[in-house]
Design a protein around this motif. Structure first.
Motif, mmCIF file in Angstrom:
data_model
loop_
_atom_site.group_PDB
_atom_site.id
_atom_site.type_symbol
_atom_site.label_atom_id
_atom_site.label_comp_id
_atom_site.label_asym_id
_atom_site.label_seq_id
_atom_site.Cartn_x
_atom_site.Cartn_y
_atom_site.Cartn_z
ATOM 1 N N LEU A 215 31.874 -8.989 -29.094
ATOM 2 C CA LEU A 215 32.812 -8.581 -28.460
ATOM 3 C C LEU A 215 31.378 -7.703 -27.283
ATOM 4 C CD1 LEU A 215 35.179 -6.485 -27.810
ATOM 5 C CD2 LEU A 215 33.727 -4.939 -29.826
ATOM 6 N N ALA A 216 31.659 -6.986 -26.404
ATOM 7 C CA ALA A 216 30.401 -6.100 -25.510
ATOM 8 C C ALA A 216 31.156 -4.646 -26.273
ATOM 9 C CB ALA A 216 30.568 -5.421 -24.156
ATOM 10 N N LEU A 217 30.789 -3.854 -26.641
ATOM 11 C CA LEU A 217 30.363 -2.515 -27.002
ATOM 12 C C LEU A 217 29.891 -1.472 -26.589
ATOM 13 C CD1 LEU A 217 31.826 -0.719 -29.411
ATOM 14 C CD2 LEU A 217 30.035 -1.317 -31.050
ATOM 15 N N GLY A 220 32.523 3.054 -25.959
ATOM 16 C CA GLY A 220 33.554 4.031 -25.473
ATOM 17 C C GLY A 220 35.301 3.924 -26.417
ATOM 18 N N VAL A 221 35.994 4.399 -26.559
ATOM 19 C CA VAL A 221 37.259 4.384 -27.397
ATOM 20 C C VAL A 221 37.982 2.987 -26.897
ATOM 21 C CG1 VAL A 221 39.748 5.446 -28.030
ATOM 22 C CG2 VAL A 221 37.734 7.140 -26.747
ATOM 23 N N ASP A 222 38.013 2.856 -26.313
ATOM 24 C CA ASP A 222 39.056 1.474 -26.359
ATOM 25 C C ASP A 222 37.963 0.437 -27.417
ATOM 26 O OD1 ASP A 222 40.752 2.585 -24.525
ATOM 27 O OD2 ASP A 222 39.790 1.396 -22.658
ATOM 28 N N SER A 223 36.425 0.136 -26.680
ATOM 29 C CA SER A 223 35.688 -1.380 -26.915
ATOM 30 C C SER A 223 35.442 -0.588 -28.386
ATOM 31 C CB SER A 223 34.618 -1.338 -26.361
ATOM 32 O OG SER A 223 34.001 -0.467 -26.352
ATOM 33 N N SER A 224 35.171 1.370 -29.293
ATOM 34 C CA SER A 224 35.095 0.841 -30.367
ATOM 35 C C SER A 224 36.784 0.810 -30.337
ATOM 36 C CB SER A 224 34.649 2.502 -30.338
ATOM 37 O OG SER A 224 33.357 2.865 -29.517
ATOM 38 N N VAL A 225 37.218 0.611 -30.134
ATOM 39 C CA VAL A 225 38.745 0.315 -31.682
ATOM 40 C C VAL A 225 39.014 -1.089 -31.718
ATOM 41 C CG1 VAL A 225 41.232 0.684 -31.148
ATOM 42 C CG2 VAL A 225 39.650 2.803 -31.142
ATOM 43 N N ALA A 226 38.706 -2.300 -30.824
ATOM 44 C CA ALA A 226 38.091 -3.566 -30.696
ATOM 45 C C ALA A 226 37.707 -3.655 -31.735
ATOM 46 C CB ALA A 226 37.966 -3.770 -28.576
ATOM 47 N N CYS A 240 28.784 -8.065 -32.212
ATOM 48 C CA CYS A 240 28.365 -6.645 -31.019
ATOM 49 C C CYS A 240 27.317 -6.296 -30.469
ATOM 50 C CB CYS A 240 29.681 -5.794 -31.567
ATOM 51 S SG CYS A 240 30.880 -5.696 -31.853
ATOM 52 N N ILE A 241 27.735 -6.420 -28.784
ATOM 53 C CA ILE A 241 26.831 -6.801 -28.347
ATOM 54 C C ILE A 241 27.102 -5.158 -27.549
ATOM 55 C CG2 ILE A 241 25.247 -7.219 -26.275
ATOM 56 C CD1 ILE A 241 26.011 -9.797 -26.997
ATOM 57 N N LEU A 242 25.515 -4.178 -28.118
ATOM 58 C CA LEU A 242 25.678 -2.455 -27.136
ATOM 59 C C LEU A 242 25.006 -2.354 -26.241
ATOM 60 C CD1 LEU A 242 26.143 0.005 -26.280
ATOM 61 C CD2 LEU A 242 24.323 0.769 -28.179
ATOM 62 N N VAL A 243 25.057 -3.153 -24.739
ATOM 63 C CA VAL A 243 23.914 -3.345 -23.623
ATOM 64 C C VAL A 243 24.027 -2.004 -23.255
ATOM 65 C CG1 VAL A 243 23.580 -3.911 -21.391
ATOM 66 C CG2 VAL A 243 25.119 -5.885 -22.590
ATOM 67 N N ASP A 244 23.137 -0.942 -23.589
ATOM 68 C CA ASP A 244 22.186 0.448 -23.262
ATOM 69 C C ASP A 244 21.661 0.527 -21.787
ATOM 70 O OD1 ASP A 244 21.275 2.806 -22.562
ATOM 71 O OD2 ASP A 244 19.975 2.806 -24.249
ATOM 72 N N HIS A 245 22.406 0.285 -20.309
ATOM 73 C CA HIS A 245 22.518 0.225 -19.242
ATOM 74 C C HIS A 245 21.905 1.774 -18.729
ATOM 75 C CE1 HIS A 245 26.259 2.473 -18.814
ATOM 76 N NE2 HIS A 245 27.003 1.527 -18.802
ATOM 77 N N GLY A 246 21.589 2.196 -19.581
ATOM 78 C CA GLY A 246 20.804 3.471 -19.263
ATOM 79 C C GLY A 246 21.826 4.519 -18.400
ATOM 80 N N LEU A 247 22.607 4.542 -18.127
ATOM 81 C CA LEU A 247 23.718 5.132 -17.726
ATOM 82 C C LEU A 247 25.302 5.269 -19.143
ATOM 83 C CD1 LEU A 247 25.081 2.073 -15.101
ATOM 84 C CD2 LEU A 247 23.232 4.161 -14.511
ATOM 85 N N GLU A 252 23.706 8.970 -26.252
ATOM 86 C CA GLU A 252 25.685 7.703 -26.809
ATOM 87 C C GLU A 252 24.894 6.888 -27.283
ATOM 88 O OE1 GLU A 252 27.538 7.660 -22.965
ATOM 89 O OE2 GLU A 252 29.782 7.846 -24.485
ATOM 90 N N ALA A 253 24.158 6.210 -27.128
ATOM 91 C CA ALA A 253 23.542 5.146 -27.163
ATOM 92 C C ALA A 253 23.617 5.325 -29.013
ATOM 93 C CB ALA A 253 22.629 4.408 -26.888
ATOM 94 N N GLN A 254 22.490 5.833 -29.481
ATOM 95 C CA GLN A 254 22.453 6.031 -30.437
ATOM 96 C C GLN A 254 23.394 6.165 -31.727
ATOM 97 O OE1 GLN A 254 19.613 5.386 -31.516
ATOM 98 N NE2 GLN A 254 19.932 5.825 -33.266
ATOM 99 N N GLU A 255 24.948 7.609 -31.336
ATOM 100 C CA GLU A 255 25.143 7.781 -31.830
ATOM 101 C C GLU A 255 26.541 6.142 -31.738
ATOM 102 O OE1 GLU A 255 25.905 11.485 -29.381
ATOM 103 O OE2 GLU A 255 27.569 10.693 -29.906
ATOM 104 N N VAL A 256 27.073 5.731 -31.179
ATOM 105 C CA VAL A 256 27.272 4.254 -31.232
ATOM 106 C C VAL A 256 26.329 3.149 -32.086
ATOM 107 C CG1 VAL A 256 28.718 2.178 -30.544
ATOM 108 C CG2 VAL A 256 28.279 4.769 -28.832
ATOM 109 N N GLU A 257 25.166 3.085 -32.205
ATOM 110 C CA GLU A 257 24.848 2.440 -32.874
ATOM 111 C C GLU A 257 24.804 2.905 -34.530
ATOM 112 O OE1 GLU A 257 20.746 1.118 -31.831
ATOM 113 O OE2 GLU A 257 20.432 0.305 -34.034
ATOM 114 N N ASP A 258 24.751 4.480 -34.547
ATOM 115 C CA ASP A 258 24.733 5.246 -36.057
ATOM 116 C C ASP A 258 26.742 4.641 -36.059
ATOM 117 O OD1 ASP A 258 22.524 5.329 -35.131
ATOM 118 O OD2 ASP A 258 23.153 8.025 -34.767
ATOM 119 N N ALA A 259 27.213 4.843 -35.487
ATOM 120 C CA ALA A 259 28.789 4.047 -36.019
ATOM 121 C C ALA A 259 29.006 3.062 -36.510
ATOM 122 C CB ALA A 259 29.698 5.530 -35.087
ATOM 123 N N PHE A 260 28.030 2.361 -35.491
ATOM 124 C CA PHE A 260 28.945 0.831 -35.659
ATOM 125 C C PHE A 260 27.546 -0.620 -37.228
ATOM 126 C CE2 PHE A 260 31.618 1.226 -32.846
ATOM 127 C CZ PHE A 260 33.273 0.902 -33.018
#
Ligand code: XMP
Length: 505
Positions: A215-217, A220-226, A240-247, A252-260
């Motif tokens: 899953l590409a994470l 955002g709400v949708d991919s997090s819930v998925a 799950c792959i979080l592509v940090d595209h720098g955008l 944000e990227a850190q927060e997502v990493e911490d959550a999952f």
């Protein structure tokens, strides 16, 4: 449960949504699979949706008449009414006048109209109509242009409306749906999101088995819930792959990493900022940018996928509005949504898993809460797949992105400080490509204009701009100009959707 049989109309998911809002479980199936689904799911009632075809045309969607022999109540809407009538021996013809919009409906005494005034507004959208009702049916409501606006065969529990009770413009539409679902079909309105979570977990396990899921994470709400849903369903078989595209937004990227990162699944964060910035050099057209970001995303994802080796399933957090707005089917393309359509050619995969595709945003949030996701993830406002790439107007550069990130963080912080964050559905800053002259500390400046956007909406398909108090806007403006270099002017976007869209690009 209630089964909604889809004949291709615009409002099909909305019908399902209305029924779920009545706390009755409901699923949509394509008409070609309806009979199978009836056998398998044993619904307590069936709804036929509208659709763009004419029943008398060759190749028009149809259904086996056996569906009426199952002793299950059926409600046909618009095309669904015409199909039901023509299959059962009535007659459908094109009428000379197309009836479109609000019209007054007069009904006779009938259980399907319990708690509905004798005259009420309904929404019509049709050219064809039933001119002769089938045997066993009687006409129970009419409008000025349509004699048989609602018909019923009480013995067989078959009902049909020419109008659309599911849309807001039909004043008592929800009451009519409730009368069908509760009084006729006997549903007890006990379904909840907690039940739905169980159904989804069961369906995913059933489909995926011991297979590996990727899953590409985005966070955002949708991919997090998925991600949360899939990780509960398949545990460590999920990567799950979080592509940090720098955008992404600030931190944000850190927060997502911490959550999952401790959730039991495999979590990979890829730093791809440099690749994306290079790909975006010189790209200024909004659709080109969206495509460039979408394609690059897929390339990065593929590269990572190859490292993992083969996967069996690719999961996506696609939700219902993504599907309609991206113009799948016959609807027009407004913007190419990042998470629909272009699929990565990840080594090999058998199938796609899109567990949220039936849900609207607020339903996705409710599901996230059921799954135990943290509030800040569930309540996060929507964030587009192409990220800040479509909020920096003109060419995207690292400098501009950093300016925007800082300004956007201040705006979000002040909205939260003012207690408006639950009230406004989406709010963000846009770095325009416009520079203007200003004066700061006796010096001339020539810097960027920043735009603030804040909207109220329930479905993100239409939206109104938020009336943020002037004092709050003032604080935001003062702070941004003082704290963020290279912004010397702030404007507030006061357009609704339509005619504007929520994002600027
Ligand atoms: P618009 O700008 O079309 O946006 O009015 C409607 C909603 O969709 C979000 N949006 C996207 N979401 N991928 C997404 O997942 C995308 O490519 C995308 N583009 C827009 C937007 O933020 C708003 O909530």
């Amino acid at each position: 449960m209630i089964l909604v049989v889809d004949f291709g109309g615009q409002y099909n998911q909305l019908i399902a949504r209305r029924i779920r809002d009545l706390n009755v479980y409901c699923e949509v199936v394509p008409y070609s699979k309806a009979l199978e689904a009836v056998e398998e799911k044993k619904p307590s009632g069936i709804v036929f949706t509208g659709g763009p075809a004419s029943v008398y045309e060759e190749g028009a969607p149809t259904i086996d008449k056996a569906i009426f022999e199952e002793n299950i109540p059926v409600l046909g809407l618009c095309y669904g009414m015409q199909l039901m009538s023509s299959l059962l021996g009535g007659d459908v013809q094109a009428s000379s006048e197309r009836e479109f919009g609000k019209t007054m409906l007069d009904h006779t005494e009938h259980a399907i109209f319990n708690n509905v005034p004798t005259t009420s507004k309904v929404w019509m959208s049709h050219v064809d109509k039933v001119v002769k009702v089938p045997e066993g049916f009687s006409t129970i409501a009419s409008t000025k242009n349509t004699e048989h606006a609602a018909i019923a065969d009480d013995a067989r529990k078959l009902y049909a409306f020419q109008y659309h009770p599911e849309v807001n413009h039909s004043e008592y539409g929800i009451q009519m749906l409730k009368n069908f679902v509760v009084d006729v079909c006997g549903e007890d309105q006990s379904w909840t999101m907690a039940n739905y979570k169980e159904t989804l977990l069961h369906d995913i396990k059933d489909k995926v088995g011991d297979g590996k899921v990727l899953l590409a994470l985005s966070g955002g709400v949708d991919s997090s819930v998925a991600a949360a849903l899939l990780s509960q369903a398949v545990g460590e078989n999920l990567t799950c792959i979080l592509v940090d595209h720098g955008l992404m937004r600030k931190n944000e990227a850190q927060e997502v990493e911490d959550a999952f990162k401790d959730s039991g699944m495999h979590f990979i964060r890829v730093d791809a900022e440099a690749r994306f910035l290079e790909r975006l050099q010189g790209v200024t057209d909004p659709e080109d940018k969206r495509k460039a970001i979408g394609e690059e995303f897929i390339r990065v994802f593929e590269d990572e996928g190859k490292k993992i080796g083969s996967v069996d399933y690719l999961a996506q957090g696609t939700i219902y509005p993504d599907i309609i707005e991206s113009g799948l089917g016959d609807a027009a393309v407004i913007k190419s949504h990042h998470n629909v359509g272009g699929l990565p050619d990840v080594v090999d995969f058998k199938d796609i898993v899109e567990p949220l595709r039936m849900l609207f945003k607020d339903e996705v949030r409710a599901l996230g809460r059921e799954l135990g996701l943290k509030d800040y993830l569930v309540n996060r406002q929507p964030f587009p797949g192409p990220g800040l790439g479509i909020r920096v107007i003109g060419e995207v550069t690292k400098d501009k992105l950093d300016i925007l990130r800082d300004a956007d963080a201040i705006f979000r912080e002040e909205i939260a400080n003012a207690g408006l964050d639950q009230d406004i559905n989406q709010y963000f800053a846009v770095l325009t490509n416009n520079r203007t002259v200003g004066v700061m500390g006796d010096f001339r400046t020539y810097d960027y204009t920043l735009a603030l956007r804040a909207v109220k909406t329930s479905d993100f398909m239409t939206a109104d701009w938020s009336r943020i108090p002037y004092d709050v806007l003032d604080t935001v403006s003062t702070r941004i100009v003082n704290e963020v270099d290279h912004i010397n002017r702030i404007v507030y976007d006061i357009t609704s959707k339509p005619p504007a869209t929520i994002e600027w690009e």
